[in-house]
Design a protein around this motif. Sequence first.
Motif, PDB file in Angstrom:
ATOM      1  N   ALA A  76       1.985 -38.033  -2.088  1.00 31.92           N
ATOM      2  CA  ALA A  76       0.866 -37.207  -1.633  1.00 31.92           C
ATOM      3  C   ALA A  76       0.688 -36.028  -2.578  1.00 31.92           C
ATOM      4  CB  ALA A  76       1.117 -36.692  -0.219  1.00 31.92           C
ATOM      5  N   PRO A  77      -0.537 -35.786  -3.054  1.00 36.13           N
ATOM      6  CA  PRO A  77      -0.785 -34.539  -3.779  1.00 36.13           C
ATOM      7  C   PRO A  77      -0.860 -33.378  -2.793  1.00 36.13           C
ATOM      8  CG  PRO A  77      -2.825 -35.763  -3.526  1.00 36.13           C
ATOM      9  CD  PRO A  77      -1.736 -36.622  -2.935  1.00 36.13           C
ATOM     10  N   LEU A  78      -0.231 -32.278  -3.144  1.00 37.43           N
ATOM     11  CA  LEU A  78      -0.277 -31.074  -2.318  1.00 37.43           C
ATOM     12  C   LEU A  78      -0.846 -29.949  -3.178  1.00 37.43           C
ATOM     13  CD1 LEU A  78       0.247 -29.302   0.113  1.00 37.43           C
ATOM     14  CD2 LEU A  78       2.674 -29.246  -0.492  1.00 37.43           C
ATOM     15  N   TYR A  79      -2.111 -29.629  -2.966  1.00 36.48           N
ATOM     16  CA  TYR A  79      -2.775 -28.583  -3.739  1.00 36.48           C
ATOM     17  C   TYR A  79      -2.345 -27.229  -3.189  1.00 36.48           C
ATOM     18  CZ  TYR A  79      -5.686 -31.775  -6.386  1.00 36.48           C
ATOM     19  OH  TYR A  79      -6.134 -32.754  -7.264  1.00 36.48           O
ATOM     20  N   VAL A  80      -1.726 -26.443  -4.059  1.00 36.71           N
ATOM     21  CA  VAL A  80      -1.191 -25.156  -3.614  1.00 36.71           C
ATOM     22  C   VAL A  80      -2.077 -23.981  -4.019  1.00 36.71           C
ATOM     23  CG1 VAL A  80       1.162 -26.037  -3.641  1.00 36.71           C
ATOM     24  CG2 VAL A  80       0.274 -24.882  -5.677  1.00 36.71           C
ATOM     25  N   SER A  81      -2.987 -24.198  -4.970  1.00 31.29           N
ATOM     26  CA  SER A  81      -3.865 -23.114  -5.414  1.00 31.29           C
ATOM     27  C   SER A  81      -5.080 -23.686  -6.125  1.00 31.29           C
ATOM     28  CB  SER A  81      -3.110 -22.186  -6.373  1.00 31.29           C
ATOM     29  OG  SER A  81      -4.001 -21.281  -7.012  1.00 31.29           O
ATOM     30  N   ASN A  82      -6.231 -23.044  -5.915  1.00 28.76           N
ATOM     31  CA  ASN A  82      -7.418 -23.387  -6.715  1.00 28.76           C
ATOM     32  C   ASN A  82      -7.833 -22.219  -7.604  1.00 28.76           C
ATOM     33  OD1 ASN A  82      -8.483 -21.649  -4.820  1.00 28.76           O
ATOM     34  ND2 ASN A  82     -10.297 -22.890  -4.416  1.00 28.76           N
ATOM     35  N   ALA A  83      -6.984 -21.200  -7.699  1.00 25.80           N
ATOM     36  CA  ALA A  83      -7.233 -20.111  -8.641  1.00 25.80           C
ATOM     37  C   ALA A  83      -7.086 -20.655 -10.055  1.00 25.80           C
ATOM     38  CB  ALA A  83      -6.242 -18.970  -8.410  1.00 25.80           C
ATOM     39  N   CYS A  84      -7.995 -20.261 -10.946  1.00 24.74           N
ATOM     40  CA  CYS A  84      -7.942 -20.790 -12.304  1.00 24.74           C
ATOM     41  C   CYS A  84      -8.534 -19.787 -13.278  1.00 24.74           C
ATOM     42  CB  CYS A  84      -8.676 -22.121 -12.400  1.00 24.74           C
ATOM     43  SG  CYS A  84      -8.318 -23.004 -13.943  1.00 24.74           S
ATOM     44  N   PHE A 121       5.765 -39.118   4.088  1.00 24.18           N
ATOM     45  CA  PHE A 121       5.896 -38.859   2.660  1.00 24.18           C
ATOM     46  C   PHE A 121       7.231 -38.210   2.320  1.00 24.18           C
ATOM     47  CE2 PHE A 121       1.176 -38.946   2.876  1.00 24.18           C
ATOM     48  CZ  PHE A 121       0.947 -39.886   1.887  1.00 24.18           C
ATOM     49  N   GLU A 122       7.831 -38.669   1.221  1.00 24.63           N
ATOM     50  CA  GLU A 122       9.040 -38.073   0.671  1.00 24.63           C
ATOM     51  C   GLU A 122       8.838 -37.616  -0.770  1.00 24.63           C
ATOM     52  OE1 GLU A 122      11.954 -37.271   1.809  1.00 24.63           O
ATOM     53  OE2 GLU A 122      11.808 -38.067   3.847  1.00 24.63           O
ATOM     54  N   HIS A 123       7.699 -37.972  -1.359  1.00 23.68           N
ATOM     55  CA  HIS A 123       7.402 -37.592  -2.736  1.00 23.68           C
ATOM     56  C   HIS A 123       6.108 -36.788  -2.738  1.00 23.68           C
ATOM     57  CE1 HIS A 123       6.485 -38.885  -7.183  1.00 23.68           C
ATOM     58  NE2 HIS A 123       6.586 -37.583  -7.028  1.00 23.68           N
ATOM     59  N   LEU A 124       6.200 -35.518  -3.141  1.00 24.96           N
ATOM     60  CA  LEU A 124       5.044 -34.631  -3.186  1.00 24.96           C
ATOM     61  C   LEU A 124       4.736 -34.251  -4.620  1.00 24.96           C
ATOM     62  CD1 LEU A 124       5.790 -32.168  -0.238  1.00 24.96           C
ATOM     63  CD2 LEU A 124       4.581 -34.368  -0.176  1.00 24.96           C
TER      64      LEU A 124
END
Length: 373
Positions: A76-84, A121-124
């Motif tokens: 699973a992708p886990l988006y932690v920030s959209n600051a760029c 999920f076990e893989h992030l």
Amino acid sequence: MQADYDFQPPDWQTSGLALYAKTAADVERALARSQRTADDLMALLSPAARPYLETMAQLSHQLTVQRFGRVQQLFAPLYVSNACANECDYCGFSMSNRVRRKVLTGAELAMEVAFLKRQGFEHLLLVAGEAPRVAGVDYFERALLQLGPEVAQISLEVQPMSTDDYRRLHRAGLHAVLVYQETYHRPTYHQHHTRGNKADYDHRLAALARAGAAGIHRLGMGVLLGLADWRLDSLMAAHHLRFLERRCWRSRFSMSFPRLRPAEGGFIAPHPLSDADLVQLICAWRLFSPNLELSLSTREPAALREHLLPLGVTSLSAGSSTRPGGYVVEPDLALEQFSIDDNRTLKDVVAAVQRLNYQPVWKDWDPHLHVSE
């Protein structure tokens, strides 16, 4: 030491002339071999290979089952920030786009991970825009130390870092680093990356070698399909892979196939590739590199993912959100990097994988089994 990172792709124009000159005889020779060179890959990527697509698909399927068995790793992708702090005209996180910026707190990370754990999920894969001041090495080290006891594997798809920073994150439990070059065609790269650290083509190009020098277990590669000629970009990626395999021989490697998707800003891919092109690309990669992990994301529609899965894919994302906090914290806010096309739940994806007679796998190794030198 810096010279060890100094990969430069072959000349684009010369390679293009050679690739588009490949004939059916070149393709047949490539298919007949058990070990294939970059020149063979050139033939398999060429227009001359299109009539051999069914043969390529059969060989690719057989080789994948032989090397990997009938399993699919799920992550699973886990988006932690959209600051760029970069200006990339194809990305929803680009600094000029008027979207609200968010960086997940430790408490919010815990909420997102608890939800994903309940799914199985076990893989992030932690993903973030490139904003080192608010989501830099300190932030990711804290996240790794916080989440490491909760899941088996954590990978990062964030800004390129120094070797020392990668070592620091490796000590904190980092499993894999993914850095997509986006395109190996330097003029096209500079056309689409106009501001910020990402405008430095060479710094990004050397990132995976730095990660390998730091001891990272797996190095993830890819190009953003649609920015430039997909055949040539993939050929350049193959040369990059061989370079990394020689220098980072302790690491494993993976290749992803992200096609450009709609995002904030309305960017349209200048070099789109068809579904048949994507089939040819995945099969060519499997025949070129039998041990390479091949990953396919929810950018692609469900039906196509099911069709592509047996052809060489070994890793799938599922039930994905491409916005920070998109699972439980703030699931309805418009913060996403790009729109996904496979909106099925994890349960539905698992059922589809099993219908195809494959076994879902939630992690590909256990850190407790890793022997340090």
